[in-house]
Design an enzyme around this catalytic site. Structure first.
Site, PDB file in Angstrom:
ATOM      1  CG  HIS A  28      -1.608   1.315   1.391  1.00 18.94           C
ATOM      2  ND1 HIS A  28      -2.361   1.886   0.380  1.00 18.94           N
ATOM      3  CD2 HIS A  28      -1.619   2.198   2.415  1.00 18.94           C
ATOM      4  CE1 HIS A  28      -2.816   3.056   0.798  1.00 18.94           C
ATOM      5  NE2 HIS A  28      -2.371   3.270   2.030  1.00 18.94           N
TER       6      HIS A  28
ATOM      7  CG  HIS B 252      -0.259   7.471   0.209  1.00 17.77           C
ATOM      8  ND1 HIS B 252      -0.333   8.217   1.359  1.00 17.77           N
ATOM      9  CD2 HIS B 252      -0.994   6.354   0.440  1.00 17.77           C
ATOM     10  CE1 HIS B 252      -1.074   7.576   2.266  1.00 17.77           C
ATOM     11  NE2 HIS B 252      -1.483   6.430   1.729  1.00 17.77           N
TER      12      HIS B 252
ATOM     13  CG  HIS C 202      -5.813   6.585   0.894  1.00 18.09           C
ATOM     14  ND1 HIS C 202      -6.460   6.030   1.974  1.00 18.09           N
ATOM     15  CD2 HIS C 202      -4.495   6.311   1.082  1.00 18.09           C
ATOM     16  CE1 HIS C 202      -5.578   5.483   2.790  1.00 18.09           C
ATOM     17  NE2 HIS C 202      -4.368   5.641   2.257  1.00 18.09           N
TER      18      HIS C 202
ATOM     19  CE1 TYR D  23       5.438 -15.829 -25.084  1.00 14.36           C
ATOM     20  CE2 TYR D  23       3.200 -16.549 -24.579  1.00 14.36           C
ATOM     21  CZ  TYR D  23       4.239 -16.415 -25.484  1.00 14.36           C
ATOM     22  OH  TYR D  23       4.085 -16.854 -26.759  1.00 14.36           O
TER      23      TYR D  23
END
Ligand code: ZN
Length: 156
Positions: A35, A37, A98, A151
């Site tokens: 996570h 930003h 966010h 692939y």
């Protein structure tokens, strides 16, 4: 932190522990969640925009779009529910006002995908400066997705 919510009292978990826990619970194949930003993904997220199929690499996130989950206050159960929903059938999503989430079967794969999503966001942002970018079809993205599976894309 354990999935039952317990953690070493000397170590505080991330404020976003709810979506980390809920994604891991909802998606047994997921072993790692990144996570972040990053600027371009976050700019699109501020605008509430998803990443459409402007480039075939959109397929690495598992479908023909990278969705943007609706806004909810950071660290809340509401944000976690929006994130889990935006990730349905996908490996990445944006979070409105966010940032971004990328998931994978390993930390290196999730991190690789987070960098790819930021690259796609930057490319899309650049295209929007020129005009309205043409899009690849859902069928073409599905074709690419199936080719990539054979692939070894996103493999180490
Ligand atoms: Zn965040």
């Amino acid at each position: 932190m354990h999935l039952d919510g317990n953690h070493d009292p000397s170590q505080r978990p991330s404020s976003e522990w709810r979506f980390h826990r809920d994604i891991l619970k909802a998606r047994p194949e997921v072993q790692a969640i990144v996570h972040t930003h990053p600027p371009y993904s976050t700019m699109l997220a501020i605008m509430g925009m998803e990443i459409p199929p402007v480039h075939y690499m959109v397929a690495v996130a598992g479908g023909d779009t990278i969705r943007c989950a609706p806004y909810a206050t950071f660290g809340t159960q509401e944000l976690s529910e929006h994130a889990v929903k935006a990730l349905e059938g996908r490996l990445a999503c944006l979070l409105e006002h966010h940032g971004m989430i990328a998931v994978g079967t390993s930390l290196s794969k999730a991190m690789w995908l987070a960098v790819e999503v930021e690259t796609l966001a930057r490319q899309y942002h650049g295209c929007l400066q020129i005009g309205t970018p043409p899009l690849l079809s859902k069928e073409e993205i599905e074709k690419v997705r199936l080719r990539m599976a054979g692939y070894g894309y996103a493999e180490e």
